[in-house]
Scaffold this active site. Structure first.
Site, PDB file in Angstrom:
ATOM      1  N   CYS A 162     -13.684   8.100 -12.333  1.00  0.00           N
ATOM      2  CA  CYS A 162     -13.500   6.677 -12.007  1.00  0.00           C
ATOM      3  C   CYS A 162     -14.652   6.102 -11.194  1.00  0.00           C
ATOM      4  CB  CYS A 162     -12.198   6.479 -11.251  1.00  0.00           C
ATOM      5  SG  CYS A 162     -10.771   6.739 -12.297  1.00  0.00           S
TER       6      CYS A 162
HETATM    7  N1  COA Z   1       9.754   4.974 -15.678  1.00  0.00           N
HETATM    8  C1  COA Z   1      10.766   5.084 -14.785  1.00  0.00           C
HETATM    9  N2  COA Z   1      10.748   5.947 -13.765  1.00  0.00           N
HETATM   10  C2  COA Z   1       9.676   6.761 -13.651  1.00  0.00           C
HETATM   11  C3  COA Z   1       8.591   6.703 -14.548  1.00  0.00           C
HETATM   12  C4  COA Z   1       8.651   5.764 -15.597  1.00  0.00           C
HETATM   13  N3  COA Z   1       7.665   5.641 -16.481  1.00  0.00           N
HETATM   14  N4  COA Z   1       7.665   7.617 -14.182  1.00  0.00           N
HETATM   15  C5  COA Z   1       8.144   8.240 -13.095  1.00  0.00           C
HETATM   16  N5  COA Z   1       9.376   7.728 -12.772  1.00  0.00           N
HETATM   17  C6  COA Z   1      10.271   8.143 -11.694  1.00  0.00           C
HETATM   18  C7  COA Z   1      10.064   9.586 -11.323  1.00  0.00           C
HETATM   19  O1  COA Z   1      10.823  10.408 -12.170  1.00  0.00           O
HETATM   20  C8  COA Z   1      10.583   9.609  -9.897  1.00  0.00           C
HETATM   21  O2  COA Z   1      11.995   9.655  -9.935  1.00  0.00           O
HETATM   22  P1  COA Z   1      12.826  10.464  -8.803  1.00  0.00           P
HETATM   23  O3  COA Z   1      12.509   9.741  -7.515  1.00  0.00           O
HETATM   24  O4  COA Z   1      14.218  10.309  -9.267  1.00  0.00           O
HETATM   25  O5  COA Z   1      12.294  11.863  -8.840  1.00  0.00           O
HETATM   26  C9  COA Z   1      10.186   8.236  -9.361  1.00  0.00           C
HETATM   27  O6  COA Z   1       9.945   7.402 -10.502  1.00  0.00           O
HETATM   28  C10 COA Z   1       8.961   8.267  -8.493  1.00  0.00           C
HETATM   29  O7  COA Z   1       7.918   8.975  -9.175  1.00  0.00           O
HETATM   30  P2  COA Z   1       6.476   9.124  -8.581  1.00  0.00           P
HETATM   31  O8  COA Z   1       5.601   9.823  -9.581  1.00  0.00           O
HETATM   32  O9  COA Z   1       6.557   9.701  -7.207  1.00  0.00           O
HETATM   33  O10 COA Z   1       6.030   7.590  -8.519  1.00  0.00           O
HETATM   34  P3  COA Z   1       5.041   6.844  -7.574  1.00  0.00           P
HETATM   35  O11 COA Z   1       5.751   5.841  -6.799  1.00  0.00           O
HETATM   36  O12 COA Z   1       4.113   7.778  -6.852  1.00  0.00           O
HETATM   37  O13 COA Z   1       4.152   6.048  -8.663  1.00  0.00           O
HETATM   38  C11 COA Z   1       1.989   6.196  -9.719  1.00  0.00           C
HETATM   39  C12 COA Z   1       3.424   6.741  -9.653  1.00  0.00           C
HETATM   40  C13 COA Z   1       1.194   7.035 -10.709  1.00  0.00           C
HETATM   41  C14 COA Z   1       2.046   4.761 -10.211  1.00  0.00           C
HETATM   42  C15 COA Z   1       1.356   6.232  -8.321  1.00  0.00           C
HETATM   43  O14 COA Z   1       1.601   7.478  -7.707  1.00  0.00           O
HETATM   44  C16 COA Z   1      -0.151   5.992  -8.333  1.00  0.00           C
HETATM   45  O15 COA Z   1      -0.648   5.046  -8.915  1.00  0.00           O
HETATM   46  N6  COA Z   1      -0.880   6.832  -7.599  1.00  0.00           N
HETATM   47  C17 COA Z   1      -2.327   6.714  -7.478  1.00  0.00           C
HETATM   48  C18 COA Z   1      -2.939   7.238  -8.704  1.00  0.00           C
HETATM   49  C19 COA Z   1      -4.413   7.020  -8.760  1.00  0.00           C
HETATM   50  O16 COA Z   1      -4.999   6.212  -8.101  1.00  0.00           O
HETATM   51  N7  COA Z   1      -5.014   7.776  -9.617  1.00  0.00           N
HETATM   52  C20 COA Z   1      -6.370   7.641  -9.912  1.00  0.00           C
HETATM   53  C21 COA Z   1      -6.419   7.845 -11.364  1.00  0.00           C
HETATM   54  S1  COA Z   1      -7.982   7.538 -11.956  1.00  0.00           S
END
Ligand code: COA
Length: 379
Positions: A162
């Site tokens: 990135c």
């Molecule tokens: N739809 C519905 N629920 C979902 C889902 C989806 N598509 N994907 C995950 N969930 C659920 C999970 O199962 C989890 O449920 P639980 O609490 O019952 O276990 C809950 O949502 C939280 O999941 P989590 O993965 O912890 O979500 P989050 O709040 O951390 O958000 C991201 C996920 C990826 C959006 C976030 O972590 C993020 O953007 N992080 C930074 C990533 C980044 O900058 N990466 C760089 C890449 S280049």
């Protein structure tokens, strides 16, 4: 800050290519949920026996709340949405034809050249700086050099995930400072739809396709409407929390090995928690070194991965909750476009700034890697 010299590197212009197709969260979730239902029906016995877990539905509410993403542009919409395919279908081209990644890079590069009033023949170097290179060689950059009709000069590919574009800007600026080039294109074509596992509920909503270009030139050569580069800084720190194991040694591994990690995978929550303080501290250090305070920054063009992450980083840098004007969002329409995100934000939201206004282009992501580029509108 010292005053500008003729040989100092500046940003002369930027360019953007946006694929015509866009997928809304509603369309994406509908497709995923149809896939999950089919999969559950096919594996009903195993699910009932407790051998495998049923696939849980995805939700638009979650996606928008957790990431801020509402839609994404892609090179091929219908194959991505087809539950039987769930991948882009971009037919393989003969070697004599321009590669698809080069094609979108060239489109963005041409816009940057046009906006700078620059002839391709006057550009000395092109860096193809992106996360998702189509092949190892010949370098995409050399193909772009040829397609643009640059003639003499050189090009090479670089991948810092990135942060590729900001690493590319610093590399270009260093070439100019060292006298090795006068005009350098940093091109970031990102067909992220190819490396995304559209069947993975945790990440199927994250990415989008795009291409950006940044023309970095000597100040005495650039058009009057340019951006002084006040300072650049790069940082890397090893982490497995964002990883992609796709590569030429895959076929040398055991065939029984699980292939799910050959796509983009991440521990999103950990990335969030670790990258926010890392990047905030890096920006603060760099500001300190340049003698800048948060109150002097007119705008932040941050990496576009997660709106909540950007809110926290902007707050720490500016000392208050940032307005959309101070820290514009493009991930709502583009999703995460890897290295191109902060450049799209800069491209779309810099025209209204006035001479003397200072801003920050900042990227962060896999590696971990991060880059900061402080700029000031010339005039
Ligand atoms: N739809 C519905 N629920 C979902 C889902 C989806 N598509 N994907 C995950 N969930 C659920 C999970 O199962 C989890 O449920 P639980 O609490 O019952 O276990 C809950 O949502 C939280 O999941 P989590 O993965 O912890 O979500 P989050 O709040 O951390 O958000 C991201 C996920 C990826 C959006 C976030 O972590 C993020 O953007 N992080 C930074 C990533 C980044 O900058 N990466 C760089 C890449 S280049």
């Amino acid at each position: 800050m010292t005053s500008k010299r003729a040989a100092d590197p500046v940003i002369a212009a930027t360019g953007l290519f946006t694929p015509p197709h866009s997928i809304s969260n509603e369309e994406l979730v509908e497709s995923y949920n149809r896939y999950a239902e089919n999969w559950n029906a096919q594996h009903a016995d195993a699910i009932a026996a407790g051998d495998v877990d049923a696939k849980v539905a995805s939700s638009t509410e979650f996606i928008e709340k957790a990431s801020g993403i509402q839609s994404r542009h892609v090179m091929d919409k219908w194959s991505v949405l087809d539950p039987q395919i769930m991948a882009p279908r971009l037919p393989e081209r003969p070697d004599e034809e321009l590669s698809v990644l080069a094609e979108i890079g060239v489109a963005a590069a041409k816009m940057a050249l046009e906006r700078a009033g620059r002839d391709a023949g006057e550009v000395d170097a092109v860096l193809c700086a992106c996360s998702n290179l189509q092949r190892p060689y010949p370098a995409m950059a050399v193909e772009i050099q040829d397609a643009l009709g640059m003639g003499d000069g050189f090009g090479f590919d670089m991948n810092v995930a990135c942060s590729s574009a900001t690493f590319g800007i610093q590399t270009a600026a260093d070439f100019i400072r060292a006298g090795n080039a006068r005009s350098v294109l940093v091109v970031s074509p990102e067909i992220t739809s190819g490396h995304l596992n559209w069947r993975d509920r945790d990440s199927h909503f994250i990415f989008g396709d795009v291409a950006t270009a940044v023309l970095v030139e000597r100040a005495d050569m650039a058009p009057a409407a340019h951006w002084d580069i006040l300072g650049t800084r790069l940082k890397t720190s090893f982490s497995n929390n964002i990883r992609n194991n796709f590569g030429f040694l895959n076929r040398a591994h055991s065939e029984t090995r699980d292939t799910d990690d050959k796509w983009f995978v991440q521990e999103g929550r950990k990335v969030f928690k670790e990258v926010v303080p890392m990047v905030s501290a890096m920006i603060a250090d760099h500001m300190n070194e340049l003698g800048l305070r948060g109150s002097q920054l007119r705008r932040l063009w941050l990496h576009q991965a997660n709106a909540n992450m950007n809110r926290l980083i902007a707050h720490r840098v500016l000392g208050h909750e940032a307005t959309e004007d101070e820290s514009p969002t493009v991930l709502d329409r583009y999703a995460n476009t890897s290295s191109a995100g902060s450049i799209i934000a800069f491209h779309e939201h810099s025209g209204d700034l006035e001479a003397g206004d200072i801003g920050l282009i900042c990227s962060f992501g896999a590696g971990y890697s991060a880059g900061t580029v402080f700029v000031r509108k010339a005039g």
